[in-house]
Design a protein around this motif. Structure first.
Motif, PDB file in Angstrom:
ATOM      1  N   ASN A 175       0.835  -1.201   0.000  1.00 39.54           N
ATOM      2  CA  ASN A 175       0.000   0.000   0.000  1.00 39.54           C
ATOM      3  C   ASN A 175       0.867   1.246   0.000  1.00 39.54           C
ATOM      4  O   ASN A 175       0.558   2.229  -0.666  1.00 39.54           O
ATOM      5  N   PHE A 176       1.976   1.209   0.741  1.00 39.69           N
ATOM      6  CA  PHE A 176       2.894   2.343   0.745  1.00 39.69           C
ATOM      7  C   PHE A 176       3.519   2.533  -0.635  1.00 39.69           C
ATOM      8  O   PHE A 176       3.641   3.649  -1.132  1.00 39.69           O
TER       9      PHE A 176
ATOM     10  N   ARG B 160      -1.685   4.341  -8.609  1.00 38.72           N
ATOM     11  CA  ARG B 160      -2.855   3.540  -8.997  1.00 38.72           C
ATOM     12  C   ARG B 160      -3.408   3.902 -10.373  1.00 38.72           C
ATOM     13  O   ARG B 160      -4.033   3.089 -11.020  1.00 38.72           O
TER      14      ARG B 160
ATOM     15  N   ARG C 256       0.990   3.919  -3.310  1.00 37.37           N
ATOM     16  CA  ARG C 256       0.442   5.252  -3.099  1.00 37.37           C
ATOM     17  C   ARG C 256       0.872   6.184  -4.232  1.00 37.37           C
ATOM     18  O   ARG C 256       2.041   6.357  -4.510  1.00 37.37           O
ATOM     19  N   GLY C 257      -0.084   6.740  -4.931  1.00 36.26           N
ATOM     20  CA  GLY C 257       0.210   7.670  -6.020  1.00 36.26           C
ATOM     21  C   GLY C 257       0.437   6.999  -7.366  1.00 36.26           C
ATOM     22  O   GLY C 257       0.645   7.681  -8.357  1.00 36.26           O
TER      23      GLY C 257
END
Length: 163
Positions: free
Chosen positions: A10-11, A17, A14-15
């Motif tokens: 998830n980290f 997707r 981030r940005g």
């Protein structure tokens, strides 16, 4: 440092997707490599800075919090053959349904060191809970033996390496 891969990805995502699939896969790959490089460097730094502690910083922070919490518990021996203890937790003293919370702790022998608690934290986390710590204090047993080898500094360094 975390070992939860869902958090890592998830980290990393981030940005990213809205990117095409190949770019997302590449971002995940490079982000994961960066995470493990940073984790490896942190483990090396912790080993260099803390010669006297066998465990990683997260395990030592956890143990410090639990030792502080264990100082507030009341413990009494309930087993005559086994090392079984009843640990009472302090209550907040607020409200009409103020009941005493208790946990039962069972400590193994010196030859086969195990710990069980009704809170099940030792089983799930592979780290002793505050109830086990206060019971170990009663028999002057070092509770660090109940910390999983997974939390050893060398294990963190070994599993954090990027090859």
């Amino acid at each position: 440092m975390t070992t939860n891969f869902a958090e890592v990805y998830n980290f990393v995502l981030r940005g990213n997707r809205a990117l095409p699939l190949t770019a997302v896969v590449e971002a995940v790959f490079h982000g994961t490599l960066r995470y493990f490089r940073e984790r490896h460097e942190l483990a090396k730094k912790h080993i260099a800075d803390n010669h006297n502690t066998p465990y990683c910083s997260r395990a030592m922070e956890y143990m410090a919090k639990k030792i502080e919490k264990a100082n507030k518990h009341t413990v009494k021996l309930i087993g005559n053959q086994e090392r079984r203890y009843e640990v009472q937790l302090p209550t907040d003293g607020f409200g009409s349904t103020n009941e005493v919370k208790t946990h039962e702790v069972k400590i193994g022998t010196e030859f086969y060191p195990t710990c069980e608690c009704t809170c099940n934290k030792p089983k799930f986390l592979h780290l002793p809970c505050s109830h086990v710590l206060v019971a170990c204090d009663q028999i002057e047993l070092d509770a660090i033996s109940f910390v999983s080898p997974y939390y050893l500094k060398e294990a963190v360094l070994k599993h954090g390496q990027v090859r």
